[in-house]
Design an enzyme around this catalytic site. Structure first.
Site, PDB file in Angstrom:
ATOM      1  N   ARG A  54      42.509  32.539  45.791  1.00 29.36           N
ATOM      2  CA  ARG A  54      42.649  33.522  44.718  1.00 29.36           C
ATOM      3  C   ARG A  54      43.281  34.776  45.298  1.00 29.36           C
ATOM      4  O   ARG A  54      43.447  34.904  46.503  1.00 29.36           O
ATOM      5  CB  ARG A  54      41.290  33.803  44.080  1.00 29.36           C
ATOM      6  CG  ARG A  54      40.204  33.955  45.143  1.00 29.36           C
ATOM      7  CD  ARG A  54      39.165  34.941  44.869  1.00 29.36           C
ATOM      8  NE  ARG A  54      39.730  36.257  44.622  1.00 29.36           N
ATOM      9  CZ  ARG A  54      40.123  37.088  45.583  1.00 29.36           C
ATOM     10  NH1 ARG A  54      40.040  36.779  46.875  1.00 29.36           N
ATOM     11  NH2 ARG A  54      40.624  38.263  45.274  1.00 29.36           N
ATOM     12  N   GLY A  55      43.588  35.731  44.374  1.00 28.59           N
ATOM     13  CA  GLY A  55      44.317  36.917  44.797  1.00 28.59           C
ATOM     14  C   GLY A  55      45.796  36.634  44.578  1.00 28.59           C
ATOM     15  O   GLY A  55      46.297  35.556  44.952  1.00 28.59           O
ATOM     16  N   ALA A  56      46.484  37.586  43.957  1.00 28.96           N
ATOM     17  CA  ALA A  56      47.857  37.327  43.496  1.00 28.96           C
ATOM     18  C   ALA A  56      48.791  36.804  44.599  1.00 28.96           C
ATOM     19  O   ALA A  56      49.420  35.746  44.437  1.00 28.96           O
ATOM     20  CB  ALA A  56      48.407  38.581  42.834  1.00 28.96           C
ATOM     21  N   ARG A  99      47.341  29.622  36.737  1.00 20.90           N
ATOM     22  CA  ARG A  99      46.708  30.872  36.279  1.00 20.90           C
ATOM     23  C   ARG A  99      47.821  31.739  35.691  1.00 20.90           C
ATOM     24  O   ARG A  99      48.895  31.831  36.274  1.00 20.90           O
ATOM     25  CB  ARG A  99      45.995  31.598  37.432  1.00 20.90           C
ATOM     26  CG  ARG A  99      44.779  30.829  37.962  1.00 20.90           C
ATOM     27  CD  ARG A  99      43.954  31.659  38.915  1.00 20.90           C
ATOM     28  NE  ARG A  99      43.171  32.672  38.234  1.00 20.90           N
ATOM     29  CZ  ARG A  99      42.547  33.676  38.873  1.00 20.90           C
ATOM     30  NH1 ARG A  99      42.659  33.807  40.193  1.00 20.90           N
ATOM     31  NH2 ARG A  99      41.824  34.555  38.198  1.00 20.90           N
ATOM     32  N   GLN A 206      33.836  39.113  43.509  1.00 18.95           N
ATOM     33  CA  GLN A 206      34.793  39.114  44.624  1.00 18.95           C
ATOM     34  C   GLN A 206      34.584  40.312  45.554  1.00 18.95           C
ATOM     35  O   GLN A 206      34.868  40.238  46.748  1.00 18.95           O
ATOM     36  CB  GLN A 206      36.244  39.137  44.095  1.00 18.95           C
ATOM     37  CG  GLN A 206      36.698  37.855  43.453  1.00 18.95           C
ATOM     38  CD  GLN A 206      36.477  37.854  41.960  1.00 18.95           C
ATOM     39  OE1 GLN A 206      35.558  38.491  41.455  1.00 18.95           O
ATOM     40  NE2 GLN A 206      37.313  37.139  41.219  1.00 18.95           N
ATOM     41  N   ASP A 247      47.783  42.390  39.830  1.00 18.39           N
ATOM     42  CA  ASP A 247      48.234  41.022  39.553  1.00 18.39           C
ATOM     43  C   ASP A 247      49.596  41.005  38.876  1.00 18.39           C
ATOM     44  O   ASP A 247      50.339  40.027  38.984  1.00 18.39           O
ATOM     45  CB  ASP A 247      47.205  40.284  38.694  1.00 18.39           C
ATOM     46  CG  ASP A 247      45.989  39.945  39.546  1.00 18.39           C
ATOM     47  OD1 ASP A 247      45.117  40.830  39.700  1.00 18.39           O
ATOM     48  OD2 ASP A 247      45.951  38.838  40.103  1.00 18.39           O
ATOM     49  N   ASN A 257      45.027  44.120  36.610  1.00 20.57           N
ATOM     50  CA  ASN A 257      44.228  43.800  37.799  1.00 20.57           C
ATOM     51  C   ASN A 257      42.865  43.324  37.319  1.00 20.57           C
ATOM     52  O   ASN A 257      42.585  43.285  36.114  1.00 20.57           O
ATOM     53  CB  ASN A 257      44.113  45.022  38.717  1.00 20.57           C
ATOM     54  CG  ASN A 257      43.503  44.673  40.064  1.00 20.57           C
ATOM     55  OD1 ASN A 257      43.931  43.703  40.704  1.00 20.57           O
ATOM     56  ND2 ASN A 257      42.504  45.399  40.506  1.00 20.57           N
ATOM     57  N   LYS A 258      42.035  42.952  38.252  1.00 22.83           N
ATOM     58  CA  LYS A 258      40.704  42.391  37.950  1.00 22.83           C
ATOM     59  C   LYS A 258      39.966  43.205  36.891  1.00 22.83           C
ATOM     60  O   LYS A 258      39.999  44.440  36.922  1.00 22.83           O
ATOM     61  CB  LYS A 258      39.904  42.332  39.251  1.00 22.83           C
ATOM     62  CG  LYS A 258      38.505  41.794  39.152  1.00 22.83           C
ATOM     63  CD  LYS A 258      38.396  40.472  38.427  1.00 22.83           C
ATOM     64  CE  LYS A 258      39.246  39.391  39.043  1.00 22.83           C
ATOM     65  NZ  LYS A 258      39.391  38.208  38.148  1.00 22.83           N
TER      66      LYS A 258
HETATM   67  O1  MRU Z   1      40.681  36.477  39.876  1.00 25.95           O
HETATM   68  P1  MRU Z   1      41.139  36.904  41.233  1.00 25.95           P
HETATM   69  O2  MRU Z   1      40.028  36.963  42.223  1.00 25.95           O
HETATM   70  O3  MRU Z   1      42.312  36.088  41.705  1.00 25.95           O
HETATM   71  O4  MRU Z   1      41.648  38.392  41.017  1.00 25.95           O
HETATM   72  C1  MRU Z   1      42.201  39.061  42.115  1.00 25.95           C
HETATM   73  C2  MRU Z   1      42.590  40.464  41.817  1.00 25.95           C
HETATM   74  O5  MRU Z   1      42.500  40.944  40.707  1.00 25.95           O
HETATM   75  C3  MRU Z   1      43.214  41.240  42.928  1.00 25.95           C
HETATM   76  O6  MRU Z   1      42.910  42.601  42.824  1.00 25.95           O
HETATM   77  C4  MRU Z   1      44.746  41.077  42.868  1.00 25.95           C
HETATM   78  O7  MRU Z   1      45.094  39.722  42.748  1.00 25.95           O
HETATM   79  C5  MRU Z   1      45.412  41.640  44.067  1.00 25.95           C
HETATM   80  S1  MRU Z   1      45.095  40.700  45.544  1.00 25.95           S
HETATM   81  C6  MRU Z   1      45.974  41.455  46.775  1.00 25.95           C
END
Ligand code: MRU
Length: 359
Positions: A54-56, A99, A206, A247, A257-258
């Site tokens: 996970r994470g962009a 996603r 997270q 994201d 973002n999250k």
């Molecule tokens: O659902 P996730 O855990 O993939 O969400 C991640 C985030 O929102 C992060 O802040 C974003 O992807 C940046 S990661 C460098």
């Protein structure tokens, strides 16, 4: 450039072009650190959907390697060139749509497919796999360098005092040291000392599970707070800046973002605390004018009603579970990129900074 050994690694490729992808199963952290092997595309897609990776930036890199896995399937199954190419393209679409919010995923998959398009028509499936692996590795290596540049630019502008972050944006979320978390760890590695606060980041934690784990691994003291404690914390003066990842960032600077990021940004502005976003250029989607156009992933209600497998709401209660929100550009003091800091966050400034060489 390899990250220091204390920076957690989210994923790695094993073997040659017919090898496989290995991922840290992030759903198990911080209890267990376990790697999973992805030898078919189904496993990669499942891992992205269920947030094992996970994470962009990290899901973009996984998408690129996922295409190599697809090409490996074509080689193993001795597909004809046409069938092999068709198989890879079909898997590309499955990977890119696993996603919807983080644009890095489609960006990386399309970048790899463009490499395939440049191969001669009679290129064998093994040649396709090799070309895809080379491009996926370039994307991975580039992300390492971009994280380092973001960390440097961000550390240079981080005010003295405590820092509050949301979700996880470190080595587990990227191919390198991270974006927002990379800013924090770079400042720390430069010898600065400050309090680091991590929002727990409901519903999947997270912040508590992953950001706190990364910081503990690195020996950086971290204080986890409930998301709902952020407003109070900001009144205490212990937070000099908020830094979060992204994201997808649209042409006007609106940032997905999250979930919870938007509320945090409004609170930060209300308390005069600068709110920064840190993200590589691959997170910008300049084809979208504003954040209203960003698709927001909605996830299973059980993530809210049964967090970490615990019954937290009675049977029969419904739950609404958007995984991301959009912070309007007006709440963002600056966007830290590998090209430098975009401040103020305006359309023109975004285009101007992204047009400069990364440094
Ligand atoms: O659902 P996730 O855990 O993939 O969400 C991640 C985030 O929102 C992060 O802040 C974003 O992807 C940046 S990661 C460098």
């Amino acid at each position: 450039m390899t990250p220091s050994p204390t920076v957690p690694v989210a994923l790695r490729w094993q073997g040659d072009a017919t090898g496989h992808l290995e991922l840290v199963d992030q759903t198990l952290l911080p209890v267990r650190l376990e790697w999973i092997s992805c030898r078919d595309v189904d496993t990669v897609v499942e891992a992205i959907k269920s947030l094992r990776v996970r994470g962009a930036p990290a899901i973009g890199i996984a998408g690129g390697y996922g295409l190599v896995v697809a090409a490996g399937e074509a080689v193993r199954d001795r597909m004809t060139l046409d069938r092999g190419r068709g198989h890879i393209l079909a898997q590309a679409e499955r990977l890119a749509t696993a996603r919807p919010t983080a644009v890095n995923l489609r960006w990386a998959v399309e970048r790899c497919i463009a490499v395939l398009d440049r191969l001669p028509d009679d290129a064998s499936t093994i040649t396709m796999a090799e070309a895809l692996l080379a491009e996926a590795r370039v994307i991975h290596d580039e992300d390492r360098r971009l994280c380092a540049a973001i960390g440097r630019h961000g550390a240079a502008i981080l005010p003295r005092g405590g820092v509050l972050t949301h979700c996880n944006t470190g080595g587990l979320a990227t191919g390198g040291a991270g974006t927002a978390l990379g800013v924090i760890t770079t400042a720390w590695d430069e010898g600065r000392r400050f309090e680091v606060f991590a929002d727990e980041t409901r519903p999947l934690f997270q912040g508590a599970r992953l950001t706190a784990w990364e910081l503990v691994q690195r020996g950086i003291p971290v204080t986890v707070i409930c998301d709902s404690a952020a407003g109070h914390l900001l009144t205490t003066g212990r937070v000099a800046a908020c830094v979060v990842g992204a994201d997808r960032i649209t042409a006007n600077g609106d940032t997905a973002n999250k979930i919870g990021t938007y509320g945090l940004a409004v609170l930060a502005v209300a308390h005069g605390v600068p709110f920064y976003v840190a993200a590589p250029s691959s997170t910008f989607d300049l084809s979208l004018e504003t954040g209203a156009e960003i698709p927001i992933e909605e996830r299973s209600p059980t993530e809210v009603t049964n967090p970490l497998g615990v019954i937290a709401a009675p049977d029969g209660a419904r739950a609404y579970n958007p995984a991301f929100d959009v912070t309007p550009a007006r709440y963002i003091k600056g966007i830290i990129t590998e090209h430098g800091v975009i401040e103020p966050v305006t359309r023109d400034r975004i285009r101007a900074v992204l047009a400069t060489p990364s440094r």
